[in-house]
Enzyme design. Structure first.
Site, mmCIF file in Angstrom:
data_model
loop_
_atom_site.group_PDB
_atom_site.id
_atom_site.type_symbol
_atom_site.label_atom_id
_atom_site.label_comp_id
_atom_site.label_asym_id
_atom_site.label_seq_id
_atom_site.Cartn_x
_atom_site.Cartn_y
_atom_site.Cartn_z
ATOM 1 N N ILE A 4 0.555 -1.146 0.299
ATOM 2 C CA ILE A 4 0.254 0.477 -0.193
ATOM 3 C C ILE A 4 0.668 0.895 -0.172
ATOM 4 O O ILE A 4 0.946 2.239 -1.056
ATOM 5 C CB ILE A 4 -1.038 -0.137 0.907
ATOM 6 C CG1 ILE A 4 -1.952 -1.037 1.211
ATOM 7 C CG2 ILE A 4 -1.661 1.424 1.200
ATOM 8 C CD1 ILE A 4 -2.557 -1.394 2.019
ATOM 9 N N ASP A 38 11.625 2.394 6.340
ATOM 10 C CA ASP A 38 10.903 1.275 6.119
ATOM 11 C C ASP A 38 11.938 -0.032 6.214
ATOM 12 O O ASP A 38 12.793 0.050 5.777
ATOM 13 C CB ASP A 38 10.310 0.434 4.994
ATOM 14 C CG ASP A 38 9.187 -0.584 5.726
ATOM 15 O OD1 ASP A 38 9.300 -1.744 6.489
ATOM 16 O OD2 ASP A 38 8.654 -0.748 4.981
ATOM 17 N N ALA A 41 -4.541 2.722 8.579
ATOM 18 C CA ALA A 41 -3.744 2.064 8.625
ATOM 19 C C ALA A 41 -4.488 1.055 9.993
ATOM 20 O O ALA A 41 -4.877 0.437 9.592
ATOM 21 C CB ALA A 41 -2.231 2.149 9.397
ATOM 22 N N ARG A 42 -3.866 1.123 11.229
ATOM 23 C CA ARG A 42 -4.356 0.625 12.236
ATOM 24 C C ARG A 42 -4.301 1.730 13.185
ATOM 25 O O ARG A 42 -3.367 2.907 13.489
ATOM 26 C CB ARG A 42 -3.573 -0.175 13.027
ATOM 27 C CG ARG A 42 -4.196 -1.118 12.575
ATOM 28 C CD ARG A 42 -5.433 -1.993 12.555
ATOM 29 N NE ARG A 42 -5.428 -3.455 11.540
ATOM 30 C CZ ARG A 42 -6.174 -3.502 10.077
ATOM 31 N NH1 ARG A 42 -6.403 -2.389 9.893
ATOM 32 N NH2 ARG A 42 -6.321 -4.455 9.853
ATOM 33 N N ASP A 76 -8.681 7.005 9.197
ATOM 34 C CA ASP A 76 -9.944 6.385 8.836
ATOM 35 C C ASP A 76 -9.881 5.077 9.509
ATOM 36 O O ASP A 76 -10.773 4.776 9.578
ATOM 37 C CB ASP A 76 -9.291 5.056 7.309
ATOM 38 C CG ASP A 76 -10.687 4.241 6.393
ATOM 39 O OD1 ASP A 76 -11.185 5.336 6.777
ATOM 40 O OD2 ASP A 76 -10.266 3.643 6.697
ATOM 41 N N GLU A 99 -12.671 0.506 17.721
ATOM 42 C CA GLU A 99 -13.905 0.968 17.108
ATOM 43 C C GLU A 99 -15.512 -0.135 17.242
ATOM 44 O O GLU A 99 -15.119 -1.054 17.461
ATOM 45 C CB GLU A 99 -12.912 0.348 15.502
ATOM 46 C CG GLU A 99 -11.843 1.464 15.666
ATOM 47 C CD GLU A 99 -11.268 0.944 13.453
ATOM 48 O OE1 GLU A 99 -12.075 0.155 12.915
ATOM 49 O OE2 GLU A 99 -10.612 1.866 12.913
ATOM 50 N N HIS A 133 -13.404 3.861 8.802
ATOM 51 C CA HIS A 133 -12.382 2.320 8.741
ATOM 52 C C HIS A 133 -12.856 1.437 7.181
ATOM 53 O O HIS A 133 -13.320 -0.047 7.252
ATOM 54 C CB HIS A 133 -12.999 1.105 9.267
ATOM 55 C CG HIS A 133 -11.790 0.837 9.655
ATOM 56 N ND1 HIS A 133 -10.680 -0.278 10.399
ATOM 57 C CD2 HIS A 133 -10.150 0.514 7.998
ATOM 58 C CE1 HIS A 133 -9.715 -1.347 10.382
ATOM 59 N NE2 HIS A 133 -9.961 -0.995 9.186
ATOM 60 N N ALA A 168 -11.258 0.347 2.275
ATOM 61 C CA ALA A 168 -10.443 -1.281 1.683
ATOM 62 C C ALA A 168 -12.237 -1.069 0.987
ATOM 63 O O ALA A 168 -12.110 -2.379 0.483
ATOM 64 C CB ALA A 168 -9.739 -1.827 2.212
#
Length: 322
Positions: free
Chosen positions: A152, A172, A232-233, A257, A262, A281, A284
């Site tokens: 992503i 990364d 992401a999270r 998002d 949640e 969220h 996707a």
């Protein structure tokens, strides 16, 4: 003997059709709490998981369970250590949501830079002259910092560079140098990303090391004109620190998002702030991606139950259950 697949939360039709065409019996779950899933999974050979917590207790209550296949990519709600201990395969669909989440990320970036929600509310309230008092920001020439350059993150970089003329920094530590995109400038620390970017976008998994890692210290390094994006999270950001920065205009805004809890509470202070763009969220959850996530999860189940090597293994048991 019939092989049963438990689906606690419904999925789109292609995944279910794929399983039925191959002779599996689909058992739709009665709920997503642990006790209900334990009872429903007791006689099942496979479990297709969406956002339910798949615990050790659920796995122990299902003696025939051979594979848990994730609808999508994120694995933070599946007890992977328990799956290893109990010799249960875990698979996911790492290619299923890349396009949708990358596009959603760019949408959040644009919505923040162009102050979309702010202007939408103003003109609905009759304030047409807002156009002369508040200005948006161009993306061309700005620097986007990416935390995580998996599938992503890499696609977001491509869209930002090729579609909007942005410069991109990347962090990364797990990406080998020979797989690094030459168009993305490599940063050795998260601090470089936060201090050097006009927009920071998070694309890391949620792990014990990354949870709450985006805190007041890192947010405090951002430019006052910068935006923070997270699709992401939710638990990657220490929410109270982000709220404080947004309230004090220490940063320009955020596009979110995902949330630590949640569904989030309607009383969440984030939702009262004018410099935040929020979505439920659903990055996707496009038509195409939802179909693909269900199909890829179903494929993983069929591969395991038919004795094949899964295409996208996450947990490979030492002694797979028979």
């Amino acid at each position: 003997m019939e092989q049963k697949v438990l689906i606690p939360s419904d999925i789109s039709q292609p995944g279910k059709d794929y399983l039925r065409e191959r002779g599996y019996v689909i058992k739709m779950g009665r709920g997503i709490d642990e006790q209900t899933i334990m009872e429903d999974a007791a006689d099942c050979d496979a479990l297709l998981a969406r956002n339910e917590h798949i615990t050790r207790g659920i796995m122990e209550a299902a003696p025939h369970l051979k594979v848990i296949s994730k609808h999508g990519v994120g694995l933070d709600k599946i007890d992977l250590d328990a799956a290893r201990d109990l010799n249960i395969w875990v698979t996911n669909g790492p290619l299923s949501n890349t396009v949708a989440v990358a596009e959603h990320t760019m949408m959040l970036i644009l919505a923040c830079a162009k102050k979309l929600v702010f202007f939408d509310k103003a003109i609905r309230n009759g304030d047409y002259e807002i156009r002369n008092r508040v200005k948006g920001m161009d993306l061309e020439g700005k620097t986007l910092g990416l935390l995580g350059l998996g599938k992503i993150g890499h696609m977001v970089a491509k869209k930002a560079i090729n579609g909007f003329g942005m410069k991109v920094l990347g962090y990364d530590p797990f990406l080998p140098a020979d797989r690094w995109d030459s168009e993305v400038r490599r940063c050795e620390t998260m601090e470089e990303i936060f201090s050097g970017s006009d927009i920071v976008s998070i694309h890391m998994p949620s792990t014990p090391e990354t949870r709450n890692s985006v805190d007041a210290r890192l947010i405090g390094m951002m430019k006052p004109t910068a935006y923070l994006i997270n699709a992401a999270r939710g638990d990657l950001i220490r929410e109270e620190d982000l709220i404080e920065a947004l309230k004090n205009n220490a940063i320009a805004g955020a596009g979110l998002d995902v949330y630590p809890a949640e569904p989030p509470s309607p009383e969440d202070p984030l939702f009262q702030l004018p410099n935040v763009v929020v979505t439920p969220h659903n990055a996707a959850l496009t038509i195409e991606t939802t179909d693909r996530m269900g199909l890829h999860a179903a494929m993983g189940i069929d591969e395991v139950l038919s004795g094949k090597q899964p295409t996208w293994p996450v947990v490979v048991p030492k002694e797979p259950r028979k």
